[in-house]
Design a protein around this motif. Structure first.
Motif, PDB file in Angstrom:
ATOM      1  N   HIS A 122       0.827  -1.202   0.000  1.00 53.46           N
ATOM      2  CA  HIS A 122       0.000   0.000   0.000  1.00 53.46           C
ATOM      3  C   HIS A 122       0.869   1.265   0.000  1.00 53.46           C
ATOM      4  N   LEU A 123       2.021   1.191   0.651  1.00 47.92           N
ATOM      5  CA  LEU A 123       2.959   2.314   0.562  1.00 47.92           C
ATOM      6  C   LEU A 123       3.470   2.459  -0.864  1.00 47.92           C
ATOM      7  N   LEU A 124       3.692   1.334  -1.532  1.00 49.64           N
ATOM      8  CA  LEU A 124       4.164   1.361  -2.911  1.00 49.64           C
ATOM      9  C   LEU A 124       3.165   2.062  -3.826  1.00 49.64           C
ATOM     10  N   VAL A 125       1.875   1.851  -3.582  1.00 45.53           N
ATOM     11  CA  VAL A 125       0.837   2.515  -4.386  1.00 45.53           C
ATOM     12  C   VAL A 125       0.942   4.033  -4.252  1.00 45.53           C
ATOM     13  N   LEU A 333      12.402   7.122  12.372  1.00 49.35           N
ATOM     14  CA  LEU A 333      12.093   8.486  12.809  1.00 49.35           C
ATOM     15  C   LEU A 333      13.362   9.324  12.928  1.00 49.35           C
ATOM     16  N   LEU A 334      14.454   8.712  13.396  1.00 52.29           N
ATOM     17  CA  LEU A 334      15.726   9.437  13.459  1.00 52.29           C
ATOM     18  C   LEU A 334      16.186   9.840  12.056  1.00 52.29           C
ATOM     19  N   PHE A 335      15.985   8.933  11.091  1.00 44.24           N
ATOM     20  CA  PHE A 335      16.328   9.269   9.698  1.00 44.24           C
ATOM     21  C   PHE A 335      15.505  10.454   9.212  1.00 44.24           C
ATOM     22  N   LEU A 336      14.199  10.441   9.474  1.00 51.10           N
ATOM     23  CA  LEU A 336      13.333  11.539   9.027  1.00 51.10           C
ATOM     24  C   LEU A 336      13.734  12.851   9.687  1.00 51.10           C
ATOM     25  N   LYS A 344      18.287  20.430   2.508  1.00 51.28           N
ATOM     26  CA  LYS A 344      17.537  21.577   2.021  1.00 51.28           C
ATOM     27  C   LYS A 344      16.495  21.197   0.972  1.00 51.28           C
ATOM     28  N   LYS A 345      16.749  20.131   0.219  1.00 54.05           N
ATOM     29  CA  LYS A 345      15.822  19.728  -0.842  1.00 54.05           C
ATOM     30  C   LYS A 345      14.928  18.570  -0.400  1.00 54.05           C
ATOM     31  N   ALA A 346      14.622  18.522   0.873  1.00 52.57           N
ATOM     32  CA  ALA A 346      13.811  17.423   1.413  1.00 52.57           C
ATOM     33  C   ALA A 346      12.418  17.432   0.787  1.00 52.57           C
ATOM     34  N   THR A 347      11.886  16.263   0.544  1.00 55.03           N
ATOM     35  CA  THR A 347      10.545  16.110  -0.035  1.00 55.03           C
ATOM     36  C   THR A 347       9.740  15.114   0.790  1.00 55.03           C
ATOM     37  N   ILE A 348       8.453  15.337   0.860  1.00 51.56           N
ATOM     38  CA  ILE A 348       7.599  14.444   1.653  1.00 51.56           C
ATOM     39  C   ILE A 348       7.482  13.065   1.031  1.00 51.56           C
ATOM     40  N   LYS A 349       7.928  12.921  -0.233  1.00 50.84           N
ATOM     41  CA  LYS A 349       7.917  11.597  -0.846  1.00 50.84           C
ATOM     42  C   LYS A 349       8.847  10.636  -0.108  1.00 50.84           C
ATOM     43  N   ALA A 350       9.834  11.201   0.588  1.00 50.77           N
ATOM     44  CA  ALA A 350      10.789  10.357   1.316  1.00 50.77           C
ATOM     45  C   ALA A 350      10.115   9.585   2.443  1.00 50.77           C
ATOM     46  N   ILE A 351       8.982  10.068   2.953  1.00 46.64           N
ATOM     47  CA  ILE A 351       8.322   9.388   4.082  1.00 46.64           C
ATOM     48  C   ILE A 351       7.822   8.009   3.676  1.00 46.64           C
ATOM     49  N   PRO A 352       6.943   7.871   2.670  1.00 50.65           N
ATOM     50  CA  PRO A 352       6.488   6.520   2.308  1.00 50.65           C
ATOM     51  C   PRO A 352       7.582   5.682   1.651  1.00 50.65           C
ATOM     52  N   ILE A 353       8.484   6.321   0.872  1.00 52.14           N
ATOM     53  CA  ILE A 353       9.522   5.550   0.188  1.00 52.14           C
ATOM     54  C   ILE A 353      10.477   4.921   1.200  1.00 52.14           C
TER      55      ILE A 353
END
Length: 637
Positions: A122-125, A333-336, A344-353
């Motif tokens: 479901h994260l992959l979707v 969570l430590l990674f996030l 500086k170029k962080a994106t919210i796509k990194a959370i599910p990926i």
């Protein structure tokens, strides 16, 4: 403008077009629905067993989102249909393979593997169509769309199910049709399995890369995020920060409950961050920028607290699957925190990926949750036995409850119980000097030969667990985990269940036989040979009192219980092999070992105990719980 209901033809075409867009997704939904209906049925049995129905359902639950992710990836790449079909076949083949890989009826750890794969798919979707750089707003807009579609589909399904249930009840009661209520269960499964799935798939947009123009932010979503989600997360934060200050002041270790609170705050906070993402740079939403900026800073000390809480439990009781997941989530969570604070170029796509990659990493292999926790618990169990010098050539030896402290025995039993419930039977092979594969086959044959009920895997697992507990003499200890060490030392009760091997009673040498009243406070009066016979003068099970005329025969059952306890070592040939011994001792004894006899005024009475149960604690001694017996009476001339 007049409201028009959609025609049947239009609805049909709508469904057909959705199936054409997502054919494999529909097939997996159909297979899952069929399996769910079959599992819920009490009489639908074909050539497929319940085990295969369960496996098919698990396979479909993974295959459907995996196929959907492939379809979304095709849209992202703009591939032709021919190339899409090849990728779909590969994905479908991978999903179908789990039909043969998953064997939860044999390997309980496969339930964990399934749950992790289900979440990962479901994260992959969520990011399959956005694997390239940029397009963050399009990514947010797409997930917002499918999230709202999912909630809408659930609402429609609930309303449709409730309406059909009401109609079903009306037809059954008013018209007296006497409908089979099992069909109502099937209707609910069909609604959520097919209707809800097709409704959700139909709402997936065909174009996603052009969704950078987010448009008007949904007012309901903004209200939910601004006035419910973020304040709720703030309340969690205030509680946790206050608790952290308390820990620093008192210099005490955190309690286990704090882990759930921290994860609750992290979950609510991340959800709030994702929901308000498009609003962070708009005028009048400065508070959202502040929240987004300081969320990860406040999260850092809480993650440290989470790690302290988990490591405290690991030091005492080793790694379990639950603690392993907590450690992995803390690392994520430590990674996030580091990613969003310093990149500086962080994106919210990194959370599910990132979460998807971590989950895939911990499903299989030596670093997986099941492998690490199993190795840890086996090491804990081996260490507990080694401390008591109950390890010979690396194998566990049976426990002697007279020599092992109760607290240690409970630790042994609870660790053993954890392994048996979450892993397959042969997971204990490195610790036992018996070929467990052969032993399982022997137990299976014994179960099938000695029971009259239809074989089922769950009952056999209990039978198999009893054998392991009996082999190590740890039966009954696993239920005492809530006791403190002091309570275990003084109040740990050993239960004895005594039965006679012989069912027939021999009256030879006696004149009469009298059944002892079942309940101690039941009074019964009879007359024989001119004597008045009375029972019921004892209100406890510790003694059996029989009055014959003026003679009072008092048989102390506690004395018989103490004699049995003293002979425990000699009673091994009489152990009931179908149950574990340990604290729950069951014996099948000859009748002659359960006799008490007295003679008064020319009258001999022999009390023949057929069945009794009692328990023993260091604090209270012997306490008799129940007795079933017969009196044999002889009038001497």
């Amino acid at each position: 403008m007049a409201f028009k209901l959609p025609s049947i033809n239009r609805l049909f075409n709508y469904v057909v077009s959705t199936i054409k867009r997502f054919p494999f997704e529909f097939l997996f939904a159909l297979a899952g629905t069929w399996s769910a209906v079959s599992l819920s049925s009490s009489y639908l049995y074909g050539y497929v067993t319940d085990q295969w129905y369960a496996r098919t359902l698990m396979m479909a639950a993974i295959g459907m989102p995996l196929s959907l992710a492939v379809s979304l990836y095709k849209i992202h790449k703009g591939w032709p249909d021919s190339r899409l079909r090849s990728l779909r076949y590969i994905a479908a083949g991978a999903a179908v393979s789990f039909l043969f890989i998953f064997k939860p009826e044999v390997y309980p750890q496969h339930y964990i593997h399934f749950a992790l794969l289900f979440i990962a798919m479901h994260l992959l979707v969520s990011f399959a169509a956005f694997t390239g750089k940029g397009n963050t707003l399009a990514f947010w807009h797409f997930n917002k769309t499918i999230f709202i579609r999912l909630l809408t589909g659930l609402l429609y399904s609930l309303v449709l199910g409730a309406g059909l249930s009401a109609a079903f009840g009306v037809v059954d009661n008013i018209f007296g049709v006497n409908l089979n209520w099992n069909y109502l269960r099937y209707i609910w499964i069909l609604i959520f399995g097919l209707f809800n799935t097709l409704f959700f798939l139909a709402g997936i947009p065909e174009q996603m890369q052009n969704a950078d123009a987010v448009g008007n932010y949904p007012k309901g979503l903004k209200f939910f995020s601004q006035y419910i989600l973020i304040p709720l997360a703030s309340i969690y934060l205030a509680i946790l920060l206050a608790y952290e200050v308390k820990i620093l002041v008192e210099w005490t270790l955190p309690k286990g409950l704090v882990s759930a609170l921290i994860l609750g705050y992290a979950g609510l906070g991340l959800l709030a961050m994702l929901l308000v993402y498009p609003l962070r740079d708009q005028e009048g939403n400065g508070w959202i920028r502040v929240y987004s900026r300081y969320f990860y800073m406040f999260l850092l000390p809480l993650v440290v607290l989470l790690i302290l809480a988990v490591t405290k439990r690991i030091d005492s009781y080793g790694i379990t699957q639950y603690r392993y997941f907590l450690i992995v989530l803390a690392a994520w969570l430590l990674f996030l925190i580091g990613y969003f604070l310093f990149y500086k170029k962080a994106t919210i796509k990194a959370i599910p990926i990132s979460l998807f990659l971590i989950i895939m990493l911990i499903i299989y292999g030596p670093q997986s949750a099941t492998t690490v926790s199993l190795n840890s618990q086996r090491a804990i169990l081996l260490n507990l036995f080694a401390r008591e010098k109950l390890v010979k050539q690396g194998k566990l030896m049976p426990v002697d409850e007279r020599k092992v402290k109760p607290y240690t025995a409970v630790r042994m039993a609870s660790t053993l119980d954890y392994i048996l419930k979450r892993y397959d039977f042969q997971a204990l092979q490195p610790l036992l000097g018996i070929n467990l594969e052969q032993q399982e086959n022997t137990l299976r044959k014994s179960w099938q030969n000695n029971t009259n009920i239809v074989f089922d895997e769950d009952s056999f697992k209990i039978y198999r667990t009893n054998w392991v507990q009996s082999y190590l003499k740890l039966g009954g200890y696993e239920y005492r985990q809530q006791y403190s060490e002091e309570q275990l030392e003084n109040e740990l009760n050993t239960n004895y269940y005594i039965h006679t091997k012989e069912a027939l009673l021999n009256l030879k040498g006696y004149d009469y036989m009298l059944v002892k009243e079942t309940y101690a406070d039941t009074v019964s009066i009879d007359t024989v040979s001119g004597y008045l016979i009375r029972q019921g003068d004892s209100f406890e099970y510790d003694s059996m009192i029989l009055n014959i005329g003026k003679n009072k025969f008092n048989f102390l059952v506690t004395d018989l219980a103490k004699q049995i306890m003293k002979q425990t070592e000699n009673l091994k040939p009489y152990e009931d092999q179908s149950t574990p011994q340990g604290l729950d001792k069951r014996y099948l004894l000859p009748q002659k070992m359960l006799r008490l006899s007295q003679t008064k005024s020319g009258i001999t009475v022999m009390a023949q105990v057929q069945e009794m149960s009692f328990d023993y604690t260091k604090k209270y001694g012997v306490r008799v719980n129940s007795v079933r017996a017969y009196y044999f009476i002889k009038f001497n001339k």
